[in-house]
Write a protein that holds these residues in place. Structure first.
Motif, short mmCIF file in Angstrom:
data_model
loop_
_atom_site.label_atom_id
_atom_site.label_comp_id
_atom_site.label_asym_id
_atom_site.label_seq_id
_atom_site.Cartn_x
_atom_site.Cartn_y
_atom_site.Cartn_z
N TRP A 122 33.30 -33.93 -13.07
CA TRP A 122 33.78 -32.55 -13.05
C TRP A 122 34.77 -32.22 -14.15
O TRP A 122 35.28 -31.11 -14.20
CB TRP A 122 34.37 -32.18 -11.67
CG TRP A 122 33.38 -32.44 -10.59
CD1 TRP A 122 33.43 -33.42 -9.63
CD2 TRP A 122 32.14 -31.74 -10.39
NE1 TRP A 122 32.29 -33.38 -8.86
CE2 TRP A 122 31.49 -32.36 -9.30
CE3 TRP A 122 31.52 -30.66 -11.04
CZ2 TRP A 122 30.25 -31.93 -8.83
CZ3 TRP A 122 30.27 -30.24 -10.58
CH2 TRP A 122 29.67 -30.87 -9.48
N GLU A 123 35.02 -33.17 -15.06
CA GLU A 123 35.95 -32.84 -16.15
C GLU A 123 35.42 -31.67 -16.97
O GLU A 123 36.18 -30.81 -17.42
CB GLU A 123 36.19 -34.06 -17.06
CG GLU A 123 37.16 -33.74 -18.18
CD GLU A 123 37.53 -34.94 -19.04
OE1 GLU A 123 36.89 -36.00 -18.88
OE2 GLU A 123 38.46 -34.81 -19.85
N GLY A 143 32.85 -29.74 -15.71
CA GLY A 143 32.06 -28.95 -14.77
C GLY A 143 30.78 -29.60 -14.31
O GLY A 143 29.93 -28.94 -13.70
N THR A 162 36.76 -34.37 -7.50
CA THR A 162 36.18 -33.07 -7.18
C THR A 162 36.66 -32.07 -8.23
O THR A 162 37.61 -32.36 -8.98
CB THR A 162 36.64 -32.58 -5.79
OG1 THR A 162 38.04 -32.25 -5.87
CG2 THR A 162 36.41 -33.63 -4.71
N PRO A 163 36.04 -30.90 -8.28
CA PRO A 163 36.52 -29.89 -9.25
C PRO A 163 38.01 -29.59 -9.08
O PRO A 163 38.70 -29.29 -10.05
CB PRO A 163 35.65 -28.67 -8.93
CG PRO A 163 34.37 -29.27 -8.42
CD PRO A 163 34.80 -30.47 -7.61
N ALA A 164 38.51 -29.71 -7.85
CA ALA A 164 39.93 -29.43 -7.61
C ALA A 164 40.84 -30.39 -8.37
O ALA A 164 42.00 -30.05 -8.67
CB ALA A 164 40.22 -29.50 -6.11
N ASP A 165 40.33 -31.59 -8.67
CA ASP A 165 41.17 -32.55 -9.41
C ASP A 165 41.48 -32.07 -10.83
O ASP A 165 42.34 -32.63 -11.49
CB ASP A 165 40.47 -33.92 -9.47
CG ASP A 165 40.47 -34.62 -8.12
OD1 ASP A 165 41.55 -34.82 -7.56
OD2 ASP A 165 39.37 -34.92 -7.61
N TRP A 166 40.75 -31.07 -11.29
CA TRP A 166 40.94 -30.58 -12.66
C TRP A 166 41.52 -29.16 -12.68
O TRP A 166 41.63 -28.57 -13.75
CB TRP A 166 39.60 -30.57 -13.39
CG TRP A 166 38.95 -31.90 -13.42
CD1 TRP A 166 38.00 -32.36 -12.57
CD2 TRP A 166 39.24 -32.98 -14.31
NE1 TRP A 166 37.66 -33.65 -12.87
CE2 TRP A 166 38.41 -34.06 -13.96
CE3 TRP A 166 40.12 -33.13 -15.38
CZ2 TRP A 166 38.44 -35.27 -14.63
CZ3 TRP A 166 40.13 -34.34 -16.05
CH2 TRP A 166 39.31 -35.39 -15.67
N SER A 167 41.85 -28.66 -11.52
CA SER A 167 42.22 -27.24 -11.47
C SER A 167 43.66 -26.96 -11.87
O SER A 167 43.98 -25.87 -12.31
CB SER A 167 41.96 -26.68 -10.06
OG SER A 167 42.73 -27.40 -9.12
N ALA A 168 44.54 -27.96 -11.71
CA ALA A 168 45.94 -27.72 -12.05
C ALA A 168 46.12 -27.77 -13.56
O ALA A 168 45.50 -28.60 -14.22
CB ALA A 168 46.82 -28.77 -11.36
#
Ligand code: SF4
Ligand code: SF4
Length: 114
Positions: free
Chosen positions: A84-85, A87, A106-112
């Motif tokens: 997911w880095e 997408g 998960t995508p959330a790991d890259w959201s911040a």
């Protein structure tokens, strides 16, 4: 947010890392870090045969890790993307993390931001 790979390193202790000897030479990888696997190819040496932990990996898997030859790292390392880095899923990343008891990214790991 720190990059998830910096607190992981699982893929550096899950798969063999082969390359043509010419790639190792072109990248300037210390020959002492590789071993010959056939007439044309070498692979990164491992210091843990069970988990295929690459000899160039420093630190503790799942805590804090770093590649000692990051700038020179071979193509299999460059080609393996973290899930997911960009997408996209990454079955290799998921498999490596699972082997070390880590949940898939998960995508959330890259959201911040960071
Ligand atoms: S060369 Fe570096 S990036 Fe590649 S497997 Fe070894 S420690 Fe990991
Ligand atoms: S297994 Fe995935 S998250 Fe862990 S270091 Fe490799 S690419 Fe990064």
């Amino acid at each position: 947010m720190t990059h998830p790979c910096l607190s992981c390193g699982a893929c550096c202790a899950a798969f063999r890392v082969p390359m043509y000897w010419s790639e190792a030479e072109d990248r300037g990888i210390d020959p002492g870090l590789t071993e010959k696997i056939d007439p044309l190819r070498v692979a990164m040496r491992v210091d843990d045969a069970l988990h295929l932990r690459c000899i160039a990996l420093d630190g503790e898997i799942g805590m804090n890790t770093a590649c000692r030859i990051y700038v020179q790292r071979p193509s299999p390392c460059r080609d393996l993307t973290a899930a997911w880095e960009h997408g996209q899923p990454s079955p290799q990343c998921d498999r490596a993390r699972a082997r070390h008891g880590l949940p898939p990214l998960t995508p959330a790991d890259w959201s911040a931001p960071g």
